[in-house]
Design a protein around this motif. Structure first.
Motif, mmCIF file in Angstrom:
data_model
loop_
_atom_site.group_PDB
_atom_site.id
_atom_site.type_symbol
_atom_site.label_atom_id
_atom_site.label_comp_id
_atom_site.label_asym_id
_atom_site.label_seq_id
_atom_site.Cartn_x
_atom_site.Cartn_y
_atom_site.Cartn_z
ATOM 1 N N GLY A 265 72.099 -65.290 5.294
ATOM 2 C CA GLY A 265 71.122 -65.410 4.221
ATOM 3 C C GLY A 265 70.650 -64.089 3.653
ATOM 4 N N ARG A 266 71.417 -63.011 3.887
ATOM 5 C CA ARG A 266 71.049 -61.703 3.362
ATOM 6 C C ARG A 266 71.736 -61.469 2.024
ATOM 7 N NH1 ARG A 266 72.606 -58.822 9.006
ATOM 8 N NH2 ARG A 266 74.481 -60.028 8.486
ATOM 9 N N THR A 267 70.996 -60.849 1.071
ATOM 10 C CA THR A 267 71.564 -60.600 -0.250
ATOM 11 C C THR A 267 72.627 -59.513 -0.154
ATOM 12 O OG1 THR A 267 71.044 -59.907 -2.496
ATOM 13 C CG2 THR A 267 69.658 -58.987 -0.755
ATOM 14 N N ARG A 268 73.799 -59.798 -0.775
ATOM 15 C CA ARG A 268 74.924 -58.862 -0.702
ATOM 16 C C ARG A 268 75.424 -58.456 -2.081
ATOM 17 N NH1 ARG A 268 77.567 -59.250 4.272
ATOM 18 N NH2 ARG A 268 78.801 -57.500 3.496
ATOM 19 N N LYS A 269 75.141 -59.291 -3.083
ATOM 20 C CA LYS A 269 75.688 -59.025 -4.409
ATOM 21 C C LYS A 269 74.846 -59.784 -5.446
ATOM 22 C CE LYS A 269 80.088 -59.310 -6.966
ATOM 23 N NZ LYS A 269 81.498 -59.789 -6.888
ATOM 24 N N GLY A 270 74.709 -59.214 -6.639
ATOM 25 C CA GLY A 270 73.944 -59.872 -7.688
ATOM 26 C C GLY A 270 72.536 -59.299 -7.837
ATOM 27 N N GLY B 111 74.037 -65.393 -10.493
ATOM 28 C CA GLY B 111 75.142 -64.769 -9.758
ATOM 29 C C GLY B 111 74.743 -63.970 -8.552
ATOM 30 N N SER B 112 73.761 -64.442 -7.795
ATOM 31 C CA SER B 112 73.381 -63.747 -6.564
ATOM 32 C C SER B 112 74.179 -64.328 -5.402
ATOM 33 C CB SER B 112 71.877 -63.910 -6.300
ATOM 34 O OG SER B 112 71.121 -63.312 -7.341
ATOM 35 N N HIS B 113 74.720 -63.439 -4.526
ATOM 36 C CA HIS B 113 75.531 -63.848 -3.387
ATOM 37 C C HIS B 113 74.783 -63.506 -2.101
ATOM 38 C CE1 HIS B 113 79.340 -64.476 -5.721
ATOM 39 N NE2 HIS B 113 78.703 -63.647 -6.550
#
Length: 279
Positions: free
Chosen positions: A251-256, A244-246
């Motif tokens: 391409g930057r991590t925002r959630k998870g 569940g990574s968003h």
């Protein structure tokens, strides 16, 4: 009860030993005993008889023992050594000390010339040894280098004209998937209007792209190495269905659970051919 003593006569065996003065040695005789005057050994007197001054050493006695009567006879004689002193033979010829050979004809007349030659030989051998060691190490390192087929995959060229705007292309580079996104103008504006300083892994969109319309990054989730799905997630970028990574459109991590942004590999553009070279 009276006892009778008897005298015994001894016959001495012939001997080959003699005293230092030349007298034959008789171990069982007392040669130190002296006859008394008037005895039977006295040639000056005609009276025969035993010595009156002392008892002869060869005389003995009779005593009783567990088995009966025991007769004892004692004979005294000087001790004769069985060894003779032998002097060292002095007639051997004494050898003179060996003479040191003369090396004058073999010595160099000028020591400076020989020293220079020695230095030259030592230096030459040192250079040859260093050269041999260098070639050996170089050959060993070459054997550990990548083969030709591996080097062929070290760089990948992708033709950009075949990727339409707003679409993703996934290629394989060094065994890993690489995402190439041809972004639209609206996606560029959306990626750059966000306050990236508040992100978990703060990084601006300008630092992640060399040309705004082209986004190139490794398709490996930074959480556990899964492959995210493109054009999915809460931010219109990529989504990892495993945990569940968003990721957003940059391409930057925002959630998870993903701790870092998707990695951007080393790449360059070949504008003449319209290609991008990855690696």
């Amino acid at each position: 009860m009276a006892f009778n003593a008897s005298k015994k006569a001894f016959t001495l065996a012939p001997t080959l030993r003699s005293l230092p003065n030349g007298v034959p040695a008789a171990p069982l005789l007392n040669l130190n005993a002296k006859a008394a005057p008037g005895g039977h050994h006295d040639h000056h007197s005609g009276v025969l008889g035993p010595r009156a001054d002392t008892a002869p050493r060869w005389a003995g006695g009779v005593s009783t023992g567990p088995s009966g009567l025991v007769s004892k006879t004692i004979v005294g004689s000087p001790r004769v050594s069985l060894f003779q002193q032998r002097t060292m033979h002095t007639s051997a010829v004494a050898k003179e000390a060996p003479q040191v050979p003369d090396y004058t004809p073999y010595r160099a007349s000028n020591t400076s010339t020989n020293r220079a030659f020695s230095y030259f030989m030592v230096g030459s051998l040192g250079v040859l040894s260093a050269s041999f060691a260098k070639s050996t190490v170089s050959e060993f390192l070459v054997t550990m280098a990548a083969s030709a087929d591996v080097l062929a995959l070290a760089k990948v060229e992708v033709e950009l004209a075949s990727i339409p705007e707003g679409k993703n292309v996934v290629i394989k580079w060094r065994g890993k998937p690489v995402f190439i996104r041809h972004r639209t103008q609206s996606e560029i504006e959306e990626a750059r209007k966000e306050n990236w300083k508040t992100f978990r892994d703060p990084q601006s969109d300008e630092d992640r792209t060399k040309k705004p319309e082209w986004l190139i990054m490794l398709g490996v989730c930074t959480h556990l190495g899964c492959v995210p799905i493109g054009e999915a997630g809460d931010f219109g970028g990529w989504f990892c269905p495993c945990h569940g990574s968003h990721y957003d459109i940059s391409g930057r991590t925002r959630k998870g659970p993903a701790p870092l942004n998707l990695e951007v590999p080393e790449y360059s553009f070949n504008d003449a051919d319209g290609k991008v070279v990855i690696g």
